[in-house]
Design an enzyme around this catalytic site. Structure first.
Site, PDB file in Angstrom:
ATOM      1  N   ASP A 107      24.077  46.570  50.690  1.00 20.19           N
ATOM      2  CA  ASP A 107      23.825  46.348  49.268  1.00 20.19           C
ATOM      3  C   ASP A 107      24.807  47.261  48.539  1.00 20.19           C
ATOM      4  O   ASP A 107      24.566  48.456  48.386  1.00 20.19           O
ATOM      5  CB  ASP A 107      22.378  46.704  48.917  1.00 20.19           C
ATOM      6  CG  ASP A 107      22.069  46.456  47.453  1.00 20.19           C
ATOM      7  OD1 ASP A 107      22.569  45.462  46.894  1.00 20.19           O
ATOM      8  OD2 ASP A 107      21.332  47.273  46.865  1.00 20.19           O
ATOM      9  N   GLU A 113      26.028  41.732  49.963  1.00 23.42           N
ATOM     10  CA  GLU A 113      25.591  41.013  48.773  1.00 23.42           C
ATOM     11  C   GLU A 113      26.807  40.565  47.977  1.00 23.42           C
ATOM     12  O   GLU A 113      27.708  41.349  47.694  1.00 23.42           O
ATOM     13  CB  GLU A 113      24.707  41.902  47.906  1.00 23.42           C
ATOM     14  CG  GLU A 113      24.153  41.156  46.693  1.00 23.42           C
ATOM     15  CD  GLU A 113      23.175  41.986  45.911  1.00 23.42           C
ATOM     16  OE1 GLU A 113      21.975  41.961  46.250  1.00 23.42           O
ATOM     17  OE2 GLU A 113      23.611  42.667  44.966  1.00 23.42           O
ATOM     18  N   ASP A 172      17.710  50.103  47.046  1.00 26.03           N
ATOM     19  CA  ASP A 172      18.989  49.689  47.637  1.00 26.03           C
ATOM     20  C   ASP A 172      18.866  49.569  49.159  1.00 26.03           C
ATOM     21  O   ASP A 172      19.473  48.690  49.773  1.00 26.03           O
ATOM     22  CB  ASP A 172      20.098  50.696  47.306  1.00 26.03           C
ATOM     23  CG  ASP A 172      20.159  51.006  45.831  1.00 26.03           C
ATOM     24  OD1 ASP A 172      20.861  50.287  45.113  1.00 26.03           O
ATOM     25  OD2 ASP A 172      19.481  51.968  45.412  1.00 26.03           O
TER      26      ASP A 172
END
Length: 176
Positions: free
Chosen positions: A7, A68, A141
């Site tokens: 992330d 991501e 996160d």
């Protein structure tokens, strides 16, 4: 299948490693966050993110890296940092010959919770449940990185079959 989920972020880059196959219980092998100081020079921050990701790659030896996909936000400064951290993760994996998959936030949310509009608390709760953890990983996160890895494990078999079918169809078209 062992997947390192990333992330991306410059201040907090979530990292999570999940192992398993679709349809079977999954196992978390590690979760954490690579942190940098917000007031540090950009180049030094990117090097710190690279070093952190390299350590995770060395330690866990994933077969895939799921990152991501950066999407447009209102804060351009935040998007730039996210995109830069994302590029570092892609570079680290590609340098080692590890395939990289990009998943949008809504794809990840839909895969893990069943809704592409789920909030962070719902994603954290489902990650906790799916990986049989005592509590949601903190910060968010870290939970998001695990969700990325889970998403990839569940989506990869279907994506691979689709790619094979397209390749087969394309090759038949050339021989006809």
């Amino acid at each position: 299948m062992r997947v390192l989920g990333v992330d991306p972020g410059l201040t907090r880059c979530g990292i999570g490693v999940v192992e398993g196959v679709a349809g079977r219980p999954l196992t978390m092998l590690g979760v954490g966050v690579v942190r940098t100081q917000a007031d540090a020079d950009l180049g030094h921050r990117l090097v710190a993110v690279e070093q952190g990701i390299e350590q995770w790659l060395d330690e866990h030896r994933p077969e895939f890296v799921a990152v991501e996909r950066v999407f447009s936000q209102h804060n351009v400064r935040t998007v730039m940092g996210t995109a830069q951290a994302s590029a570092v993760a892609i570079l680290c994996a590609t340098r080692r010959g590890i395939p990289v998959a990009l998943h949008t936030p809504s794809e990840v949310k839909a895969a893990v919770t069943g809704s592409g509009r789920a909030d962070k608390a719902q994603v954290g709760a489902m990650v906790t449940r799916l990986l049989r953890l005592a509590a949601p990983p903190k910060p968010a996160d870290a939970a998001d990185a695990l969700a990325l890895a889970i998403c990839h494990i569940w989506r990869a078999p279907a994506q691979n079959r689709l790619q094979q079918a397209v390749a087969l169809h394309s090759s038949k078209g050339r021989t006809a």
